[in-house]
Each structure stands twice: as C-alpha cells, then as structure tokens.
Design a protein around this motif. Structure first.
Motif, PDB file in Angstrom:
ATOM      1  N   ARG A 141       4.998 -74.023  18.028  1.00 39.70           N
ATOM      2  CA  ARG A 141       5.098 -75.492  18.155  1.00 39.70           C
ATOM      3  C   ARG A 141       5.378 -75.900  19.602  1.00 39.70           C
ATOM      4  N   ALA A 142       6.237 -75.149  20.269  1.00 42.78           N
ATOM      5  CA  ALA A 142       6.553 -75.456  21.669  1.00 42.78           C
ATOM      6  C   ALA A 142       5.307 -75.310  22.542  1.00 42.78           C
ATOM      7  N   LEU A 143       4.487 -74.294  22.285  1.00 42.16           N
ATOM      8  CA  LEU A 143       3.248 -74.132  23.036  1.00 42.16           C
ATOM      9  C   LEU A 143       2.290 -75.286  22.751  1.00 42.16           C
ATOM     10  N   ALA A 144       2.137 -75.627  21.487  1.00 42.06           N
ATOM     11  CA  ALA A 144       1.246 -76.742  21.126  1.00 42.06           C
ATOM     12  C   ALA A 144       1.695 -78.021  21.827  1.00 42.06           C
ATOM     13  N   GLU A 145       2.975 -78.267  21.837  1.00 42.55           N
ATOM     14  CA  GLU A 145       3.491 -79.472  22.495  1.00 42.55           C
ATOM     15  C   GLU A 145       3.210 -79.444  24.000  1.00 42.55           C
ATOM     16  N   ALA A 146       3.486 -78.306  24.639  1.00 46.00           N
ATOM     17  CA  ALA A 146       3.255 -78.182  26.089  1.00 46.00           C
ATOM     18  C   ALA A 146       1.781 -78.366  26.431  1.00 46.00           C
ATOM     19  N   TRP A 147       0.915 -77.862  25.586  1.00 45.95           N
ATOM     20  CA  TRP A 147      -0.525 -77.913  25.848  1.00 45.95           C
ATOM     21  C   TRP A 147      -1.186 -79.199  25.361  1.00 45.95           C
TER      22      TRP A 147
END
Length: 183
Positions: A141-147
């Motif tokens: 989820r953190a990666l999806a948010e950052a990207w």
C-alpha cells in the motif's frame, strides 16, 4: 484500449517467469505481448534492468502497457525516472518484492534493493495479496501511494505466481482487461 491496441511489455522478476507463470502464459496468449529479457535474471541491477525497459518502450510501435511481477515491479519504478510522460500508457504491477525480501536474494545488486518512491509518470494499478511472503500489504500500500497507483487487494493469494497456484490466473487477466479498458 484493447490488448491488440497496445505493445504489452512483460517484465518478470528475479529468476524470470517460468513456463507455468501467468506472465509466460499471457505472453503466449496475447498477440502483442513480449517479454523484456535481461542479461542475468539472477543478478538484478538497477541500471541494467531499467535501461532494458526504457529501450523496449522507445522501440514500441503502439501505446505501451507494462506488466510487471515481483522485482520486475521495482525495475519499472526505476525505469520511470527515465521515461517521459506519454511514453507509457499504463502499468499493471503485481506482487512487488519488498526491500526486505530483495535484500535476502543472493545476487541482488545493492542499487536495486531500495524502491524509488516518486510518483510514476503514467497510470498504474498495484495488486497485492494478503499472504505474500515477499511483501506485506502495508508495504505494498505504501508503494502504491508513493507511485500514485490504484491499490487492489487480491486476498489470500501468496506471491501471485505459479507456486501459489496462479499459473493461468484468470482473475488477473480479467482485471488486466478492465485496466486496459480504462486507459
């Protein structure tokens, strides 16, 4: 967009995707799909893998859709810093490997371990399982948010590969068709 309207670039992770992996099956089934080959599937290096993606994107004749799995997702994020807006129509990102997981892989180049965390210059969807041993849902989820990617919870699916029972992965193919339709 339909699959026949795009150059679909398949980007496997560490060790490539074997014959039973859904990426290999999609590559065989989708007429405009092709795999981005790497010199060494067992020694991922940031620049080498990213440069292959950038070269394949720039050689494409139709709008490009990237389909990445595991460490291939990291390679897409690293390549994104070299891609201009509009060069990629979208990215279908599945089961990213966490930094913790990549650190444990023998042969993984140190420069490939850290995730690039800037917004991607193209629409993306990131699919993650609640039981992926290589990336927790919080990490995904953190990666999806950052990207700036849409996050999709795939439920109890392991690493979404042939070892976790996702050889053909029909649900993934339906999700991919829906993603394409929205591009």
């Amino acid at each position: 967009m339909r699959s026949s309207d795009a150059d679909i670039l398949i980007i496997p992770g560490w060790s490539g995707s074997g014959a039973d992996h859904w990426q290999s099956r999609w590559e065989a089934k989708l007429t405009t799909a092709r795999r981005i080959e790497q010199d060494d599937w067992y020694k991922p290096a940031r620049d080498a893998w990213a440069n292959r993606i950038v070269a394949a994107v720039r050689a494409a004749k139709r709008p490009v859709v990237l389909v990445a799995h595991s460490a291939g997702v990291s390679a897409v994020a690293h390549a994104a810093e070299h891609l201009k807006p509009g060069e990629v129509a979208g990215a279908f990102l599945v089961a990213p490997a966490s930094e913790r997981a990549k650190q444990a892989i023998p042969g993984m180049a140190h420069d490939f371990i850290a995730h690039r965390r800037e917004k991607l210059p193209f629409p993306a969807i990131l699919i993650s399982s609640t039981t992926d041993p290589y990336c927790t849902q919080d990490e995904a989820r953190a990666l999806a948010e950052a990207w700036g990617a849409e996050f999709v919870d795939a439920g109890d699916g392991g690493h979404l590969n042939s070892e976790s029972g996702h050889g053909p992965w029909p649900d993934g193919l339906l999700r991919f068709a829906t993603f394409l339709k929205g591009l």
